[in-house]
Each structure stands twice: as C-alpha cells, then as structure tokens.
Design a protein around this motif. Sequence first.
Motif, PDB file in Angstrom:
ATOM      1  N   VAL A  30      67.745  27.134 -34.324  1.00  0.00           N
ATOM      2  CA  VAL A  30      66.518  27.825 -33.932  1.00  0.00           C
ATOM      3  C   VAL A  30      66.039  28.693 -35.088  1.00  0.00           C
ATOM      4  N   ILE A  31      64.757  29.047 -35.037  1.00  0.00           N
ATOM      5  CA  ILE A  31      64.179  29.936 -36.041  1.00  0.00           C
ATOM      6  C   ILE A  31      63.123  30.793 -35.344  1.00  0.00           C
ATOM      7  N   GLY A  32      62.963  32.017 -35.785  1.00  0.00           N
ATOM      8  CA  GLY A  32      61.974  32.875 -35.153  1.00  0.00           C
ATOM      9  C   GLY A  32      61.684  34.106 -35.988  1.00  0.00           C
ATOM     10  N   ALA A  33      60.495  34.662 -35.785  1.00  0.00           N
ATOM     11  CA  ALA A  33      60.111  35.935 -36.384  1.00  0.00           C
ATOM     12  C   ALA A  33      59.350  36.695 -35.310  1.00  0.00           C
ATOM     13  N   GLY A  74      61.578  49.159 -31.173  1.00  0.00           N
ATOM     14  CA  GLY A  74      62.271  47.883 -31.094  1.00  0.00           C
ATOM     15  C   GLY A  74      61.685  46.923 -30.082  1.00  0.00           C
ATOM     16  N   LYS A  75      60.642  47.361 -29.362  1.00  0.00           N
ATOM     17  CA  LYS A  75      60.020  46.477 -28.379  1.00  0.00           C
ATOM     18  C   LYS A  75      59.315  45.323 -29.077  1.00  0.00           C
ATOM     19  N   VAL A  76      59.515  44.119 -28.562  1.00  0.00           N
ATOM     20  CA  VAL A  76      58.895  42.926 -29.131  1.00  0.00           C
ATOM     21  C   VAL A  76      57.522  42.719 -28.488  1.00  0.00           C
ATOM     22  N   TRP A  77      56.487  42.643 -29.314  1.00  0.00           N
ATOM     23  CA  TRP A  77      55.122  42.466 -28.829  1.00  0.00           C
ATOM     24  C   TRP A  77      54.607  41.043 -29.019  1.00  0.00           C
ATOM     25  N   GLY A  78      55.253  40.289 -29.835  1.00  0.00           N
ATOM     26  CA  GLY A  78      54.820  38.913 -30.077  1.00  0.00           C
ATOM     27  C   GLY A  78      55.716  38.273 -31.107  1.00  0.00           C
ATOM     28  N   GLY A  79      55.401  37.036 -31.441  1.00  0.00           N
ATOM     29  CA  GLY A  79      56.222  36.372 -32.439  1.00  0.00           C
ATOM     30  C   GLY A  79      55.889  34.902 -32.583  1.00  0.00           C
ATOM     31  N   LEU A  80      56.658  34.275 -33.437  1.00  0.00           N
ATOM     32  CA  LEU A  80      56.529  32.844 -33.712  1.00  0.00           C
ATOM     33  C   LEU A  80      57.937  32.262 -33.674  1.00  0.00           C
ATOM     34  N   TRP A  81      58.110  31.213 -32.882  1.00  0.00           N
ATOM     35  CA  TRP A  81      59.443  30.644 -32.673  1.00  0.00           C
ATOM     36  C   TRP A  81      59.415  29.126 -32.835  1.00  0.00           C
ATOM     37  N   GLY A  82      60.547  28.562 -33.203  1.00  0.00           N
ATOM     38  CA  GLY A  82      60.651  27.113 -33.348  1.00  0.00           C
ATOM     39  C   GLY A  82      62.060  26.714 -33.725  1.00  0.00           C
ATOM     40  N   GLY A  83      62.167  25.695 -34.569  1.00  0.00           N
ATOM     41  CA  GLY A  83      63.483  25.222 -34.982  1.00  0.00           C
ATOM     42  C   GLY A  83      63.384  24.439 -36.270  1.00  0.00           C
ATOM     43  N   THR A  84      64.526  24.207 -36.885  1.00  0.00           N
ATOM     44  CA  THR A  84      64.593  23.399 -38.098  1.00  0.00           C
ATOM     45  C   THR A  84      65.619  22.296 -37.915  1.00  0.00           C
ATOM     46  N   GLU A  85      65.326  21.139 -38.496  1.00  0.00           N
ATOM     47  CA  GLU A  85      66.243  20.005 -38.401  1.00  0.00           C
ATOM     48  C   GLU A  85      65.844  18.934 -39.404  1.00  0.00           C
ATOM     49  N   LEU A  86      66.810  18.403 -40.125  1.00  0.00           N
ATOM     50  CA  LEU A  86      66.607  17.277 -41.034  1.00  0.00           C
ATOM     51  C   LEU A  86      65.456  17.506 -42.013  1.00  0.00           C
ATOM     52  N   GLN A 101      51.717  37.155 -41.435  1.00  0.00           N
ATOM     53  CA  GLN A 101      53.027  37.652 -41.850  1.00  0.00           C
ATOM     54  C   GLN A 101      54.152  36.938 -41.104  1.00  0.00           C
ATOM     55  N   LEU A 102      53.956  36.693 -39.819  1.00  0.00           N
ATOM     56  CA  LEU A 102      54.969  35.983 -39.035  1.00  0.00           C
ATOM     57  C   LEU A 102      55.162  34.566 -39.571  1.00  0.00           C
ATOM     58  N   LEU A 103      54.048  33.869 -39.810  1.00  0.00           N
ATOM     59  CA  LEU A 103      54.141  32.501 -40.323  1.00  0.00           C
ATOM     60  C   LEU A 103      54.783  32.482 -41.697  1.00  0.00           C
ATOM     61  N   GLY A 104      54.410  33.452 -42.556  1.00  0.00           N
ATOM     62  CA  GLY A 104      55.001  33.514 -43.891  1.00  0.00           C
ATOM     63  C   GLY A 104      56.501  33.718 -43.843  1.00  0.00           C
ATOM     64  N   ALA A 105      56.962  34.582 -42.933  1.00  0.00           N
ATOM     65  CA  ALA A 105      58.400  34.831 -42.813  1.00  0.00           C
ATOM     66  C   ALA A 105      59.133  33.579 -42.340  1.00  0.00           C
ATOM     67  N   ILE A 106      58.540  32.871 -41.381  1.00  0.00           N
ATOM     68  CA  ILE A 106      59.152  31.641 -40.868  1.00  0.00           C
ATOM     69  C   ILE A 106      59.224  30.588 -41.961  1.00  0.00           C
ATOM     70  N   GLU A 107      58.139  30.385 -42.672  1.00  0.00           N
ATOM     71  CA  GLU A 107      58.115  29.351 -43.712  1.00  0.00           C
ATOM     72  C   GLU A 107      59.103  29.674 -44.831  1.00  0.00           C
ATOM     73  N   GLU A 108      59.211  30.937 -45.199  1.00  0.00           N
ATOM     74  CA  GLU A 108      60.162  31.332 -46.243  1.00  0.00           C
ATOM     75  C   GLU A 108      61.594  31.010 -45.830  1.00  0.00           C
TER      76      GLU A 108
END
Length: 205
Positions: free
Chosen positions: A103-106, A113-125, A147-154
Amino acid sequence: MRFVPMPRRHAGAPANTTISALNLCLKHVASKRIQGKRIGCPCMSFSSLLGDMRHPETGGERMPSRPEGFTIALAYSGDARTRAAEALYQHNIARTGIDDRAVIGAELRDASGKVWGGLWGGTELGLLFLDMFFLPEQLRGRSFGSQLLGAIEEEAIRRGCKKAVVETSSFQAPLFYMRHGFEEFGKVEFAIPRHARIFLRKDLL
C-alpha cells in the motif's frame, strides 16, 4: 446447477459501493501482508478459496464432482472476496516470481494529528495505482492536492515504479490529474448523459 437470487436489501440499508477488483485486491492483500497474515499455502487456488475443497494434504472435504453439486448465488461475501484476492496474488507471484505489492498513501493532517484528506493507492510490479483521493471543499485550491500527489509519486519512484495509473469520473478530478502530467487512455460512458469513467496514465521516469 441452480440459480439462487440475492435477498432483497432491507429498507434503510446502504447500497453497495462498487470498487474496482484491482483496488479491492490491493487493499485486502497488502493490508494482510503488513499485518503478517499472508497465506502460507502456495497451492491455494479458486478450487479451495470458498471452502468447498481444502488442501488435499489435510484430508478435508472434496470438491463436488457433478455440476448439480453447485449453485450460483448473487452475493457479496467479504471473506470469500478476501480469500479470492489472496489466491489471485499467490498466482501472480507464481507467474512473475515477484512479491512486491504494498500500500501507499499520503495524508493531510493538522497540528493535532487529525487527518483531513489524502491520496491512497498501491504499488506493484513497477506500477503506481492511485485508488482514492479526497480533500474537503474548503481545503481545495491551496496546493494540498499537488503536494499529496508529489509525495506519493516520489515514494513510488523510490520503490522502483516507472508508471502511474488512475481511474476517476468526469465529475471528479480528471483535470487535476491532467494538469500534473497524466494523459487519458480510455473512457467508458455512464448511463447518465455527458459523464464517463476516465482512465489516465503517467510516465514517472
């Protein structure tokens, strides 16, 4: 073979939400992997995932040998779905020799510390699969999404991913992804006018 209709939904019960099989597979299998609960039998297959046939070495029940021993039922069993996902992933590993699904997420958090939103997914192959992206209306347009997408892609690149793929709806975020280098490669029209499910991809390297 008999057909068993799905029971009617009780009044007031929430309607089922359709999730792509791939995304569901990522959630179930990757979460079990993180928790150290990966199945240990590489022989598990569709013939055993529903419990009609156990591993032959255990001396369990045998699969019915005649067609009339089976029925088809409209149903959504979470446990059966999870076992199917596990069996499919074991098949993938056997065919590719690679066990790298994760899994992957930002997440966007405030000072408490409250989560207000994010971007989630996964990596494979070598692929980054983006699954869910959410920000409250009042937090949009402040570059948090970028910023969320940039962190995930990095992080995906650090894991060795070369490409990313996402599916969204025409009334959701296709323009956001296109502004960040994604290109459309497929579209399926909804039954409602002027809207569709859109498939996008991006080269990360």
